[in-house]
Write an enzyme that holds these catalytic residues in place. Sequence first.
Site, PDB file in Angstrom:
ATOM      1  N   HIS A  41     -42.106  -6.216  16.885  1.00  0.00           N
ATOM      2  CA  HIS A  41     -42.907  -4.996  16.852  1.00  0.00           C
ATOM      3  C   HIS A  41     -42.516  -4.117  18.040  1.00  0.00           C
ATOM      4  CE1 HIS A  41     -46.326  -2.337  16.367  1.00  0.00           C
ATOM      5  NE2 HIS A  41     -46.523  -2.448  17.674  1.00  0.00           N
ATOM      6  N   VAL A  55     -24.783   8.599  -6.686  1.00  0.00           N
ATOM      7  CA  VAL A  55     -24.788   8.413  -5.234  1.00  0.00           C
ATOM      8  C   VAL A  55     -23.874   9.430  -4.536  1.00  0.00           C
ATOM      9  CG1 VAL A  55     -24.292   6.789  -3.383  1.00  0.00           C
ATOM     10  CG2 VAL A  55     -25.261   5.966  -5.518  1.00  0.00           C
ATOM     11  N   ALA A  97     -17.789  -0.966  -1.999  1.00  0.00           N
ATOM     12  CA  ALA A  97     -16.831  -1.569  -1.071  1.00  0.00           C
ATOM     13  C   ALA A  97     -17.167  -3.032  -0.784  1.00  0.00           C
ATOM     14  CB  ALA A  97     -16.815  -0.765   0.229  1.00  0.00           C
ATOM     15  N   GLY A 114     -18.559  10.099 -11.699  1.00  0.00           N
ATOM     16  CA  GLY A 114     -18.180   8.683 -11.733  1.00  0.00           C
ATOM     17  C   GLY A 114     -16.712   8.467 -11.453  1.00  0.00           C
ATOM     18  N   ARG A 165      -0.338   4.471   0.119  1.00  0.00           N
ATOM     19  CA  ARG A 165      -0.899   5.504   0.980  1.00  0.00           C
ATOM     20  C   ARG A 165      -0.303   5.386   2.383  1.00  0.00           C
ATOM     21  NH1 ARG A 165      -6.114   7.702  -0.119  1.00  0.00           N
ATOM     22  NH2 ARG A 165      -6.622   6.163  -1.695  1.00  0.00           N
ATOM     23  N   GLU A 180       0.853  -1.195   0.000  1.00  0.00           N
ATOM     24  CA  GLU A 180       0.000   0.000   0.000  1.00  0.00           C
ATOM     25  C   GLU A 180       0.881   1.234   0.000  1.00  0.00           C
ATOM     26  OE1 GLU A 180      -3.482   0.830  -0.259  1.00  0.00           O
ATOM     27  OE2 GLU A 180      -2.408   2.718  -0.463  1.00  0.00           O
TER      28      GLU A 180
HETATM   29  C1  LIG Z   1     -16.971   9.726  -1.557  1.00  0.00           C
HETATM   30  C2  LIG Z   1     -17.162   8.242  -1.738  1.00  0.00           C
HETATM   31  C3  LIG Z   1     -18.136   7.590  -0.993  1.00  0.00           C
HETATM   32  C4  LIG Z   1     -18.314   6.215  -1.139  1.00  0.00           C
HETATM   33  N1  LIG Z   1     -19.286   5.618  -0.395  1.00  0.00           N
HETATM   34  C5  LIG Z   1     -19.477   4.286  -0.514  1.00  0.00           C
HETATM   35  C6  LIG Z   1     -20.434   3.620   0.296  1.00  0.00           C
HETATM   36  O1  LIG Z   1     -21.109   4.233   1.114  1.00  0.00           O
HETATM   37  N2  LIG Z   1     -20.574   2.290   0.159  1.00  0.00           N
HETATM   38  C7  LIG Z   1     -19.831   1.578  -0.755  1.00  0.00           C
HETATM   39  O2  LIG Z   1     -20.008   0.364  -0.852  1.00  0.00           O
HETATM   40  N3  LIG Z   1     -18.901   2.182  -1.538  1.00  0.00           N
HETATM   41  C8  LIG Z   1     -18.720   3.507  -1.434  1.00  0.00           C
HETATM   42  N4  LIG Z   1     -17.750   4.109  -2.191  1.00  0.00           N
HETATM   43  C9  LIG Z   1     -16.972   3.285  -3.137  1.00  0.00           C
HETATM   44  C10 LIG Z   1     -15.868   2.513  -2.406  1.00  0.00           C
HETATM   45  O3  LIG Z   1     -15.034   3.413  -1.729  1.00  0.00           O
HETATM   46  C11 LIG Z   1     -15.072   1.687  -3.416  1.00  0.00           C
HETATM   47  O4  LIG Z   1     -15.942   0.865  -4.153  1.00  0.00           O
HETATM   48  C12 LIG Z   1     -14.067   0.799  -2.693  1.00  0.00           C
HETATM   49  O5  LIG Z   1     -13.173   1.563  -1.920  1.00  0.00           O
HETATM   50  C13 LIG Z   1     -13.278  -0.045  -3.700  1.00  0.00           C
HETATM   51  O6  LIG Z   1     -12.378  -0.847  -3.008  1.00  0.00           O
HETATM   52  P1  LIG Z   1     -11.026  -1.359  -3.671  1.00  0.00           P
HETATM   53  O7  LIG Z   1     -10.382  -2.202  -2.626  1.00  0.00           O
HETATM   54  O8  LIG Z   1     -11.312  -1.965  -4.986  1.00  0.00           O
HETATM   55  O9  LIG Z   1     -10.141  -0.066  -3.955  1.00  0.00           O
HETATM   56  P2  LIG Z   1      -9.742   1.214  -3.109  1.00  0.00           P
HETATM   57  O10 LIG Z   1     -10.553   1.361  -1.887  1.00  0.00           O
HETATM   58  O11 LIG Z   1      -9.721   2.336  -4.072  1.00  0.00           O
HETATM   59  O12 LIG Z   1      -8.271   0.874  -2.605  1.00  0.00           O
HETATM   60  C14 LIG Z   1      -7.205   0.752  -3.488  1.00  0.00           C
HETATM   61  C15 LIG Z   1      -5.929   1.023  -2.735  1.00  0.00           C
HETATM   62  O13 LIG Z   1      -4.847   0.630  -3.565  1.00  0.00           O
HETATM   63  C16 LIG Z   1      -3.786   1.541  -3.388  1.00  0.00           C
HETATM   64  N5  LIG Z   1      -2.917   1.450  -4.566  1.00  0.00           N
HETATM   65  C17 LIG Z   1      -3.233   1.749  -5.855  1.00  0.00           C
HETATM   66  N6  LIG Z   1      -2.201   1.474  -6.670  1.00  0.00           N
HETATM   67  C18 LIG Z   1      -1.212   1.000  -5.882  1.00  0.00           C
HETATM   68  C19 LIG Z   1       0.103   0.550  -6.147  1.00  0.00           C
HETATM   69  N7  LIG Z   1       0.589   0.507  -7.377  1.00  0.00           N
HETATM   70  N8  LIG Z   1       0.853   0.167  -5.093  1.00  0.00           N
HETATM   71  C20 LIG Z   1       0.381   0.208  -3.817  1.00  0.00           C
HETATM   72  N9  LIG Z   1      -0.860   0.616  -3.522  1.00  0.00           N
HETATM   73  C21 LIG Z   1      -1.656   0.995  -4.545  1.00  0.00           C
HETATM   74  C22 LIG Z   1      -4.462   2.870  -3.227  1.00  0.00           C
HETATM   75  O14 LIG Z   1      -3.614   3.782  -2.549  1.00  0.00           O
HETATM   76  C23 LIG Z   1      -5.695   2.486  -2.416  1.00  0.00           C
HETATM   77  O15 LIG Z   1      -5.456   2.648  -1.044  1.00  0.00           O
HETATM   78  C24 LIG Z   1     -17.516   5.481  -2.053  1.00  0.00           C
HETATM   79  C25 LIG Z   1     -16.519   6.134  -2.791  1.00  0.00           C
HETATM   80  C26 LIG Z   1     -16.332   7.491  -2.631  1.00  0.00           C
HETATM   81  C27 LIG Z   1     -15.257   8.174  -3.418  1.00  0.00           C
END
Ligand SMILES: Cc1cc2nc3c(=O)[nH]c(=O)nc-3n(C[C@H](O)[C@H](O)[C@H](O)COP(=O)(O)OP(=O)(O)OC[C@H]3O[C@@H](n4cnc5c(N)ncnc54)[C@H](O)[C@@H]3O)c2cc1C
Length: 462
Positions: free
Chosen positions: A441, A179, A317, A268, A35, A33
Amino acid sequence: MADYDVIVIGAGPGGYVCAIRCAQLGLKTACVEGRETLGGTCLNIGCIPSKALLHASELYHAAGHDFPKMGLKVEKPSFDWPGVQAYKQSTVDGNTKGIEFLFKKNKIDWLKGWGAITAPGEVKVGDAVHKAKSIIIATGSEPSALKGVEVDEKVIVTSTGALALGAVPKRLAVIGAGVIGLELGSVYARLGSEVTVVEFLDQITPGMDLEVCKALQKSLAKQGLTFILGAAVQGATKGGKGVTVDYRLRKDDSAGSVEADVVLVATGRRPYVAGLGLEAVGVEMTERGQIRTDAHWRTNVSGIYAIGDAIAGPMLAHKAEDEGMAVAETIAGRHGHVNYGVIPGVIYTSPEVASVGETEESLKAAGRAYRVGKFPFMGNARAKSYLMGDGFVKMLADKETDRILGCHIIGPQAGELIAEVCVAMEFGAAAEDVARTCHAHPTCSEAVREAALACGDGAIHA
Ligand SMILES: Cc1cc2nc3c(=O)[nH]c(=O)nc-3n(C[C@H](O)[C@H](O)[C@H](O)COP(=O)(O)OP(=O)(O)OC[C@H]3O[C@@H](n4cnc5c(N)ncnc54)[C@H](O)[C@@H]3O)c2cc1C
């Protein structure tokens, strides 16, 4: 000799859940990671901070609007914006530290830095190259760009900037009625911003049940959000008094504009794969820029898998988490599975919206015979006591077999209530199964049962 059985790239809900399940199944696991904190978009700049702001602003709004209706007296409510931001950040910190604890507990190595795949079975992080039998890409997504609108994360912001504004803007323009746009628009509307939402399509939240979309739009309009639908944004220009968003109405090509202090671009998200080196190792992509995978999350390159927002499917998520667990099980020699027909979607506005499965529109398009069981929250004692009688539960069941095909809820606790329907659908339940299940209820869940009853001989309280 490989250093690890599995290296997961990305520690969002897809990646960290996958790493934990891999470790639990006895695989030597590392997670890369870049971040500073674990948890990905979801915990750092997505689901969690947005829900913290939604919660705080909802309580603030309730104190001003609902408390007097319940005989509760408070001085005119006010807020301290840095304090609200600090509460949001402490919620984020508590959750990201929790993942760090879980990594330690499960003996998962956090490889800190940005990872690149240098060859099948090899991940480079900084100067170190780590070997693994399997690599799982879980690098998530980033906000999509919009032509003519240049984001500076100060006055023209994505969701990331909108979660951390220095002050509550007097006027907020939101481009995109999906959303994220509606949730963050709601936050600022509750805190006093004039919010205008500009949407390309003729409806908000495309893909959701149309009846629910219309009810949600009506309710948000009542809360003060203005909607300009069917409008193609042409650009955003910064000037002395803020930003002008220019659009053209699609129906007659007439021009219009919105003046705002802050513009949120919420059109998006797109997969994030920059710097991973996918081209060099020959990983195939789709036309939409997603990593192409088969039904077992395998890419075309042996030993490389992908999950979450980086691949096709809803960017949620819990979808990423489910894929994370399933791919871990597959790699460990078990049978990982995700039922893509039962992935709930929730919009955390007020009223809350939750849906799962087919919509009336999708059933009509498929020519499938169905029955609708609908029940208004106005007939639910608990919802009424919360002053939340607006909204309804709508269950869709197969006309012949009564099997539940979908459910759409707009009203109190919708996001919690949908879980019952998801479980029922996973078990292939009929609406009658839910209707014959005793529900406590007074609870809002009785409205779900009543909707199920309405698919058969009829609801009792409607
Ligand atoms: C404002 C907002 C609100 C949201 N609310 C909801 C909600 O209420 N409910 C819901 O289900 N979803 C919600 N989502 C969507 C949800 O956040 C994503 O669907 C989810 O985080 C995707 O998970 P992921 O593990 O695929 O990727 P991510 O959570 O994007 O994680 C990917 C990680 O990989 C890391 N990374 C990328 N490339 C590299 C690399 N080369 N080397 C090392 N690390 C790397 C990044 O730093 C990141 O930390 C929301 C999104 C946003 C922006």
